[in-house]
Design a protein around this motif. Structure first.
Motif, short mmCIF file in Angstrom:
data_model
loop_
_atom_site.label_atom_id
_atom_site.label_comp_id
_atom_site.label_asym_id
_atom_site.label_seq_id
_atom_site.Cartn_x
_atom_site.Cartn_y
_atom_site.Cartn_z
N ALA A 1 0.84 -1.21 0.00
CA ALA A 1 0.00 0.00 0.00
C ALA A 1 0.87 1.25 0.00
O ALA A 1 0.58 2.21 -0.71
N ALA A 2 1.93 1.23 0.78
CA ALA A 2 2.84 2.38 0.81
C ALA A 2 3.52 2.56 -0.54
O ALA A 2 3.67 3.68 -1.02
N THR A 3 3.90 1.45 -1.17
CA THR A 3 4.53 1.53 -2.48
C THR A 3 3.56 2.08 -3.51
O THR A 3 3.91 2.91 -4.33
N ASP A 4 2.29 1.61 -3.46
CA ASP A 4 1.27 2.12 -4.38
C ASP A 4 1.05 3.61 -4.17
O ASP A 4 0.94 4.37 -5.13
N ALA A 5 0.97 4.03 -2.91
CA ALA A 5 0.77 5.45 -2.61
C ALA A 5 1.96 6.27 -3.11
O ALA A 5 1.78 7.35 -3.69
N ALA A 6 3.16 5.76 -2.91
CA ALA A 6 4.36 6.47 -3.40
C ALA A 6 4.34 6.54 -4.92
O ALA A 6 4.67 7.57 -5.51
N GLY A 7 3.93 5.44 -5.56
CA GLY A 7 3.85 5.43 -7.02
C GLY A 7 2.83 6.44 -7.53
O GLY A 7 3.07 7.14 -8.50
N ASP A 8 1.67 6.51 -6.85
CA ASP A 8 0.65 7.49 -7.23
C ASP A 8 1.18 8.90 -7.04
O ASP A 8 0.96 9.77 -7.87
N GLY A 9 1.88 9.14 -5.94
CA GLY A 9 2.46 10.46 -5.69
C GLY A 9 3.48 10.84 -6.75
O GLY A 9 3.51 11.98 -7.21
N GLN A 10 4.30 9.87 -7.14
CA GLN A 10 5.29 10.14 -8.19
C GLN A 10 4.61 10.42 -9.52
O GLN A 10 5.04 11.30 -10.26
N ARG A 11 3.56 9.68 -9.84
CA ARG A 11 2.82 9.91 -11.08
C ARG A 11 2.19 11.30 -11.09
O ARG A 11 2.25 12.02 -12.09
N GLN A 12 1.57 11.66 -9.97
CA GLN A 12 0.95 12.98 -9.87
C GLN A 12 1.99 14.08 -9.99
O GLN A 12 1.77 15.10 -10.64
N CYS A 13 3.13 13.88 -9.34
CA CYS A 13 4.22 14.84 -9.41
C CYS A 13 4.69 15.00 -10.85
O CYS A 13 4.86 16.11 -11.35
N ARG A 14 4.91 13.89 -11.52
CA ARG A 14 5.38 13.91 -12.91
C ARG A 14 4.35 14.57 -13.83
O ARG A 14 4.71 15.34 -14.71
N GLN A 15 3.08 14.29 -13.60
CA GLN A 15 2.03 14.93 -14.40
C GLN A 15 2.02 16.44 -14.18
O GLN A 15 1.87 17.21 -15.12
N ALA A 16 2.18 16.87 -12.93
CA ALA A 16 2.22 18.30 -12.63
C ALA A 16 3.44 18.95 -13.28
O ALA A 16 3.36 20.07 -13.80
N PHE A 17 4.57 18.26 -13.25
CA PHE A 17 5.78 18.77 -13.90
C PHE A 17 5.55 18.90 -15.41
O PHE A 17 5.83 19.94 -16.00
#
Length: 158
Positions: free
Chosen positions: A24-40
């Motif tokens: 779950a933590a890995t999934d949350a981190a992955g979602d955070g990284q995806r959102q960050c990359r999309q915002a970038f």
């Protein structure tokens, strides 16, 4: 023994259905990284789109207060006003210009900074101008938003 077997089976089923805390933590981190990359990616698009649409308010908003540009002739321009004012003056020219671009490479580090390499052409159709550039944009994320802090423009020699 039998109780242990059922307990192990039950634990395995619960983990399979609910996932493990680490997963779950890995999934949350992955979602955070995806959102960050999309915002970038959106911020890079915002910089280039606001330029192409001559949208002064959007362009001002995407530029960092400590912006630095290294121009195509090697000139270094430091500071927000020194970088923004000439672009806003260019927005006033009475002829059409645009800079179509393609992102060729990006790197985002810890959702704090990133850079994008763009292949771009500065076009002025009425003047027959087509300048081919490689643009390197460096962005930083402060207070939850991405801004361009460095822009390097290099002529592509054919």
């Amino acid at each position: 023994m039998r109780r242990w077997g059922y307990a192990a089976l039950g634990t395995t089923l619960v983990a399979a259905v609910l996932g493990t805390p680490a997963a779950a933590a890995t999934d949350a981190a992955g979602d955070g990284q995806r959102q960050c990359r999309q915002a970038f990616d959106h911020a890079v698009w915002e910089d280039m789109d606001s330029y192409n649409k001559r949208d002064a308010a959007r362009y001002r908003a995407i530029i960092h207060r400590d912006m630095v540009t290294v121009g195509r002739r090697g000139q270094v321009i430091i500071g927000y006003d020194a970088n923004v004012d000439p672009v806003l003056e260019q927005f006033k020219v009475p002829y059409e210009f645009s800079m179509p671009w393609t992102v060729t490479h990006t790197v985002v580090e810890d959702c704090k900074m990133g850079y994008a390499i763009l292949d771009a052409h500065y076009l002025e159709p009425s003047h027959g101008v087509d300048r081919h550039f490689t643009i390197s944009l460096t962005l930083v994320r402060e207070h939850g938003r991405w801004q361009v802090v460095k822009d390097t423009v290099t002529d592509v020699v054919s």
